[in-house]
Scaffold this motif. Sequence first.
Motif, PDB file in Angstrom:
ATOM      1  N   GLU A 155      19.791  48.893  26.863  1.00  0.00           N
ATOM      2  CA  GLU A 155      18.405  49.142  27.268  1.00  0.00           C
ATOM      3  C   GLU A 155      18.270  49.241  28.787  1.00  0.00           C
ATOM      4  OE1 GLU A 155      18.636  47.742  23.262  1.00  0.00           O
ATOM      5  OE2 GLU A 155      19.404  46.856  25.118  1.00  0.00           O
ATOM      6  N   SER A 156      18.948  48.349  29.516  1.00  0.00           N
ATOM      7  CA  SER A 156      18.842  48.389  30.977  1.00  0.00           C
ATOM      8  C   SER A 156      19.555  49.613  31.538  1.00  0.00           C
ATOM      9  CB  SER A 156      19.416  47.111  31.586  1.00  0.00           C
ATOM     10  OG  SER A 156      20.805  46.993  31.321  1.00  0.00           O
TER      11      SER A 156
ATOM     12  N   ALA B  90      17.268  52.593  30.916  1.00  0.00           N
ATOM     13  CA  ALA B  90      16.125  52.538  31.826  1.00  0.00           C
ATOM     14  C   ALA B  90      16.532  52.939  33.239  1.00  0.00           C
ATOM     15  CB  ALA B  90      15.525  51.131  31.825  1.00  0.00           C
ATOM     16  N   GLY B  91      17.741  52.530  33.659  1.00  0.00           N
ATOM     17  CA  GLY B  91      18.231  52.914  34.976  1.00  0.00           C
ATOM     18  C   GLY B  91      18.448  54.410  35.089  1.00  0.00           C
TER      19      GLY B  91
ATOM     20  N   TYR C 187      25.585  43.817  31.359  1.00  0.00           N
ATOM     21  CA  TYR C 187      25.342  45.083  30.647  1.00  0.00           C
ATOM     22  C   TYR C 187      24.404  44.902  29.460  1.00  0.00           C
ATOM     23  CZ  TYR C 187      26.001  48.787  27.235  1.00  0.00           C
ATOM     24  OH  TYR C 187      25.773  49.780  26.310  1.00  0.00           O
ATOM     25  N   SER C 188      23.507  45.833  29.330  1.00  0.00           N
ATOM     26  CA  SER C 188      22.779  46.044  28.076  1.00  0.00           C
ATOM     27  C   SER C 188      22.450  47.522  28.000  1.00  0.00           C
ATOM     28  CB  SER C 188      21.497  45.205  28.003  1.00  0.00           C
ATOM     29  OG  SER C 188      20.488  45.735  28.837  1.00  0.00           O
TER      30      SER C 188
END
Length: 469
Positions: free
Chosen positions: A41-42, A45-46, A38-39
Amino acid sequence: MDQLTGLDASFLYLETPQQLMHVCALVVVDPSTMPGGYSFESLRAGVESRVAGVPEFTRKLRMSPLRLDHPVWVQDRHFDIERHVHRLGLPQPGGYAELVELAGHLAGQKLDRGHPLWEMWVIEGYDDKVVIFSKMHHATVDGVSGASLVSHLCSLEPDSEPLASGGAVDRTREPGEWELLGRGLVKTLARPWEMVRLVTPSTQLVTRTIGRAREGTAMAAPFSAPRTSFNGTITGRRSIAFADLDLAEVKEVKDATGTTVNDVVLTLAGGALRGYLADRDELPMSSLLATVPVSVRDSSKREAGANKVSALFARLGTDIADPAERLQELAHANRNAKDHQKAIAADALQDWAEFAAPRTFGLAVRAYAGLRLAEKHPVVHNLVISNVPGPPVPVYFMGAEMVALYPLGPIFHGAGLNITVMSNAGRVHVGILACRDLMPGVDDLVRRFPEELTTLRELVSPRGPADGR
């Protein structure tokens, strides 16, 4: 360009700083299942990649000149995911109390109409879980269409494709001011003829309803609810609470009594409200009355519109002490109410909503609130209760397993309480949203739902809780 239907637009006209017309959800996910870890930012973005081709996430409102007609949706050509997906850390110690306090604050903030009408708040620090608090305007979704939109962000496996995918973004020319003005003038001139078309079937409906009332088969009537402390003019402050039930136990009661899941849910709500009000010496002699939204998506002849709903009125049996007796009484009344509701044309509410004049409707709502008229006329209904079917199997939000999804519907002047339940992978998630100033003790109400289910099982189930499940 896609014009809002009268029913969708009505949720815009109903909105005031105190009466906010967005639908919320509190989604608890397990980030340990996310491929790659997990982040924030990701995850953001997803979300951005998955909503890119979904109009409900990327379009914004364009108002009609002089407010002659309902608004239209146009593509937000400057869509920015950072305006919609935000990050927060939960105050310590990061438990239930802190989460519902924060969620209540977020629920009380109005969506910016200059951008697509949705937001997500990614809340970190809730034990080892991540919480997604989402808001989407009711002009964009109802219960069924909202669940469908979630499928764009969820999958059946952590690393599989979403359950639904977006299409091509609408890049068509936006209408000019003169074009919108002309459309508005034409529709304004045509409204009297459209109204004449609806008068005859509406008159016939009234006649049939009077006949049902004489036969004792009509649904409960609005404006016949007793007054409670949460039936007044609401403020902009919100309180939230949630709880979980075992769907297998709910179905066990249903099967043992020959009723429906919805009958059981309404019975649990009636019992919880009875205990809540009795402990405060506020229990009315007559039963509380709930508005229960009903989807007409399968029977509607209209293709356009996000909201395709009707409603029935249901007494919750708060005047009946015995839960088993309450369930049977509710089941019988609900059968009559459903037959009555089905006799009403699926598109009747949508047809009449087309006559909601944007400027007049908005002024009327503000005057209604300012004069506190909800406290001066008979109570229309005490609360709204919705039962929304969810996924029967585990699903993954951006790769994170969805542990719980608590839906939270809007409240209205005169009815400062909303109870919404959703089934999800063998659980029933109960979400409560209320006006904090009219009903501060929502935790005391929601904790009674599991207690009511245990009591009901003991009374009607051949096995009951002693079977060790």
